[in-house]
Scaffold this motif. Sequence first.
Motif, PDB file in Angstrom:
ATOM      1  N   ILE A 270      -5.608   8.883   2.179  1.00  0.00           N
ATOM      2  CA  ILE A 270      -5.894  10.321   2.073  1.00  0.00           C
ATOM      3  C   ILE A 270      -6.263  10.729   0.648  1.00  0.00           C
ATOM      4  N   ALA A 271      -6.476   9.756  -0.230  1.00  0.00           N
ATOM      5  CA  ALA A 271      -6.710  10.087  -1.639  1.00  0.00           C
ATOM      6  C   ALA A 271      -7.963  10.910  -1.854  1.00  0.00           C
ATOM      7  N   CYS A 272      -8.978  10.759  -1.004  1.00  0.00           N
ATOM      8  CA  CYS A 272     -10.233  11.501  -1.197  1.00  0.00           C
ATOM      9  C   CYS A 272     -10.320  12.756  -0.341  1.00  0.00           C
ATOM     10  N   LEU A 273      -9.249  13.103   0.362  1.00  0.00           N
ATOM     11  CA  LEU A 273      -9.314  14.199   1.323  1.00  0.00           C
ATOM     12  C   LEU A 273      -8.858  15.519   0.708  1.00  0.00           C
ATOM     13  N   PRO A 274      -9.777  16.465   0.494  1.00  0.00           N
ATOM     14  CA  PRO A 274      -9.380  17.778  -0.018  1.00  0.00           C
ATOM     15  C   PRO A 274      -8.381  18.454   0.928  1.00  0.00           C
ATOM     16  N   GLY A 275      -7.410  19.136   0.342  1.00  0.00           N
ATOM     17  CA  GLY A 275      -6.421  19.848   1.128  1.00  0.00           C
ATOM     18  C   GLY A 275      -5.191  19.044   1.487  1.00  0.00           C
ATOM     19  N   ARG A 276      -5.186  17.751   1.145  1.00  0.00           N
ATOM     20  CA  ARG A 276      -4.039  16.897   1.475  1.00  0.00           C
ATOM     21  C   ARG A 276      -3.285  16.472   0.217  1.00  0.00           C
ATOM     22  N   GLN A 277      -3.474  17.206  -0.888  1.00  0.00           N
ATOM     23  CA  GLN A 277      -2.904  16.778  -2.162  1.00  0.00           C
ATOM     24  C   GLN A 277      -1.379  16.729  -2.139  1.00  0.00           C
TER      25      GLN A 277
ATOM     26  N   ASN B  54       0.819  -1.209   0.000  1.00  0.00           N
ATOM     27  CA  ASN B  54       0.000   0.000   0.000  1.00  0.00           C
ATOM     28  C   ASN B  54       0.856   1.264   0.000  1.00  0.00           C
ATOM     29  N   ALA B  55       0.352   2.296  -0.632  1.00  0.00           N
ATOM     30  CA  ALA B  55       0.947   3.621  -0.508  1.00  0.00           C
ATOM     31  C   ALA B  55       0.736   4.138   0.914  1.00  0.00           C
ATOM     32  N   PRO B  56       1.517   5.123   1.360  1.00  0.00           N
ATOM     33  CA  PRO B  56       1.312   5.667   2.696  1.00  0.00           C
ATOM     34  C   PRO B  56      -0.136   6.108   2.899  1.00  0.00           C
ATOM     35  N   PRO B  57      -0.747   5.758   4.062  1.00  0.00           N
ATOM     36  CA  PRO B  57      -2.176   5.978   4.265  1.00  0.00           C
ATOM     37  C   PRO B  57      -2.531   7.215   5.069  1.00  0.00           C
ATOM     38  N   GLY B  58      -1.574   8.109   5.304  1.00  0.00           N
ATOM     39  CA  GLY B  58      -1.818   9.171   6.267  1.00  0.00           C
ATOM     40  C   GLY B  58      -1.411   8.692   7.651  1.00  0.00           C
ATOM     41  N   ASP B  59      -2.070   9.197   8.679  1.00  0.00           N
ATOM     42  CA  ASP B  59      -1.738   8.832  10.061  1.00  0.00           C
ATOM     43  C   ASP B  59      -2.552   7.604  10.464  1.00  0.00           C
ATOM     44  N   TRP B  60      -2.004   6.430  10.183  1.00  0.00           N
ATOM     45  CA  TRP B  60      -2.707   5.168  10.450  1.00  0.00           C
ATOM     46  C   TRP B  60      -3.021   5.013  11.932  1.00  0.00           C
ATOM     47  N   ALA B  61      -2.061   5.341  12.794  1.00  0.00           N
ATOM     48  CA  ALA B  61      -2.251   5.175  14.234  1.00  0.00           C
ATOM     49  C   ALA B  61      -3.385   6.050  14.757  1.00  0.00           C
ATOM     50  N   ALA B  62      -3.625   7.173  14.095  1.00  0.00           N
ATOM     51  CA  ALA B  62      -4.711   8.077  14.496  1.00  0.00           C
ATOM     52  C   ALA B  62      -6.036   7.721  13.847  1.00  0.00           C
TER      53      ALA B  62
ATOM     54  N   GLY C 276     -17.368   4.292   7.074  1.00  0.00           N
ATOM     55  CA  GLY C 276     -17.105   5.592   6.472  1.00  0.00           C
ATOM     56  C   GLY C 276     -16.102   5.589   5.352  1.00  0.00           C
ATOM     57  N   PHE C 277     -15.605   4.409   4.942  1.00  0.00           N
ATOM     58  CA  PHE C 277     -14.627   4.370   3.856  1.00  0.00           C
ATOM     59  C   PHE C 277     -15.288   4.833   2.562  1.00  0.00           C
ATOM     60  N   PHE C 278     -14.536   5.574   1.763  1.00  0.00           N
ATOM     61  CA  PHE C 278     -15.086   6.215   0.565  1.00  0.00           C
ATOM     62  C   PHE C 278     -15.580   5.211  -0.465  1.00  0.00           C
ATOM     63  N   LEU C 279     -14.945   4.066  -0.545  1.00  0.00           N
ATOM     64  CA  LEU C 279     -15.181   3.120  -1.635  1.00  0.00           C
ATOM     65  C   LEU C 279     -15.609   1.782  -1.041  1.00  0.00           C
ATOM     66  N   SER C 280     -16.814   1.292  -1.428  1.00  0.00           N
ATOM     67  CA  SER C 280     -17.296   0.058  -0.811  1.00  0.00           C
ATOM     68  C   SER C 280     -17.859  -0.966  -1.794  1.00  0.00           C
ATOM     69  N   ARG C 281     -18.146  -0.596  -3.031  1.00  0.00           N
ATOM     70  CA  ARG C 281     -18.803  -1.508  -3.964  1.00  0.00           C
ATOM     71  C   ARG C 281     -17.978  -1.685  -5.240  1.00  0.00           C
ATOM     72  N   GLN C 282     -18.116  -2.872  -5.835  1.00  0.00           N
ATOM     73  CA  GLN C 282     -17.412  -3.144  -7.072  1.00  0.00           C
ATOM     74  C   GLN C 282     -17.870  -2.223  -8.203  1.00  0.00           C
TER      75      GLN C 282
ATOM     76  N   VAL D 238      -3.665   2.114  -3.443  1.00  0.00           N
ATOM     77  CA  VAL D 238      -3.872   3.453  -2.878  1.00  0.00           C
ATOM     78  C   VAL D 238      -5.205   3.457  -2.157  1.00  0.00           C
ATOM     79  N   MET D 239      -5.167   3.552  -0.840  1.00  0.00           N
ATOM     80  CA  MET D 239      -6.397   3.578  -0.052  1.00  0.00           C
ATOM     81  C   MET D 239      -7.094   4.925  -0.219  1.00  0.00           C
ATOM     82  N   ALA D 240      -8.408   4.872  -0.355  1.00  0.00           N
ATOM     83  CA  ALA D 240      -9.180   6.082  -0.644  1.00  0.00           C
ATOM     84  C   ALA D 240      -9.269   7.011   0.548  1.00  0.00           C
ATOM     85  N   GLY D 241      -9.506   6.454   1.728  1.00  0.00           N
ATOM     86  CA  GLY D 241      -9.693   7.264   2.919  1.00  0.00           C
ATOM     87  C   GLY D 241     -11.132   7.284   3.389  1.00  0.00           C
ATOM     88  N   LEU D 242     -11.327   7.786   4.604  1.00  0.00           N
ATOM     89  CA  LEU D 242     -12.655   7.938   5.189  1.00  0.00           C
ATOM     90  C   LEU D 242     -13.282   9.236   4.687  1.00  0.00           C
ATOM     91  N   ILE D 243     -14.568   9.191   4.405  1.00  0.00           N
ATOM     92  CA  ILE D 243     -15.256  10.361   3.852  1.00  0.00           C
ATOM     93  C   ILE D 243     -15.243  11.497   4.881  1.00  0.00           C
TER      94      ILE D 243
END
Length: 270
Positions: free
Chosen positions: A73-80, A60-68, A152-158, A104-109
Motif C-alpha cells: 500500500i506504499a503508493c496508495l494515496p489515502g492509506r498513509q 515483508n511489511a504488511p501488504p494491505g489485504d493480500w487475500a483480496a 500493474g505493480f508500481f515498481l518494475s525496473r532496476q 516494503v511492497m509498493a502496491g498496484l498502481i
Amino acid sequence: MPRFAANLSMLYNEVDFLQRFAAAASDGFTAVEYLFPYEHAPEVLAAELSVHKLQQVLFNAPPGDWAAGERGIACLPGRQAEFRDGIARALDYAAALHCPRVHVMAGLIPLDQSAQEVRQTYIANLRFAGEAAARQGVNILIEPINGRDMPGFFLSRQDQAHVLVAEIGLDNVQVQMDLYHAQIVEGDLSMKLRQYLPTGRVGHLQIAGVPQRHEPDLGEVNFSHLFNVIDELGFDGWIGCEYRPARGTAPHATRDGLGWLQPWVTGNAT
C-alpha cells in the motif's frame, strides 16, 4: 563466497511452516527469509531461529489485504495511516527477530489517481519508513517486480528503483534486486550486477530459475556464472532462494532440488 538464505514461504512447503526452520538448517542453510511473519507471535519465530541457529535476514511489511489481491500500500494515496501502522508492526517484529531488513511492497498502481500523486505518496511513505527504521538500525528495501507475475505493480525496473532511492535520500532505503524479476523485465543480468552492486544501494539479492520460478539451475539463466560475478564484486549481503521447487510438495522436494547449492556450501564451486 555468496551466502544463501532459504525463503520459507516458497521452500519446504512439504511440511508445516514452523517445521521449515529445522528443515532449512538440516540442509545447511544458516539464514532464512519469508514473506510475512504475522500469523505467528514473534517469540515463537524467535525461538525457532534460536533453536536452529538461524539468522532472520528479511521479511515483508504488511501488504494491505493480500487475500483480496493487494500487493502493498506504499503508493496508495489515502492509506498513509494504515501504512504507518504497518511499519510500526513490522519494526516490532524486526526487533524481536533481530532482522536487519524489511521489504516494503509498493502496491498496484491505482487507476483513479494521478501518476504524480501516486509517486509522491510512495516517496513520502518510504521516507517515513526509512526514518522510523533507522532509529533501530533496520534497512528498508524496495523491489522491482515483473508485470507478468504481478500486473500493474508500481515498481518494475532496476533503474526506476535506483532513481527513487536516490530521491528518497536515506542511506538505509535500498534496493532488493531479484534476478528472477530482472531477467524477465530487462535481462543483461551480468551487466546489471556490475552496474548496481558497486553503488552500495543494493541491500539484498534474490534468485529463481526463469521462466518457471523453479530451482536456479533450471531454465535460461546461468546462475553459476552470476554467483561468480557477485563474488567478484564483493557483495557481502544475502541471496534469498525465493523459488518454487520443481517437485512441488512431494516428500523431500526441496532437499532433492538443492544440488545446485552444494558446491557453494562446500567451497567447491568453480
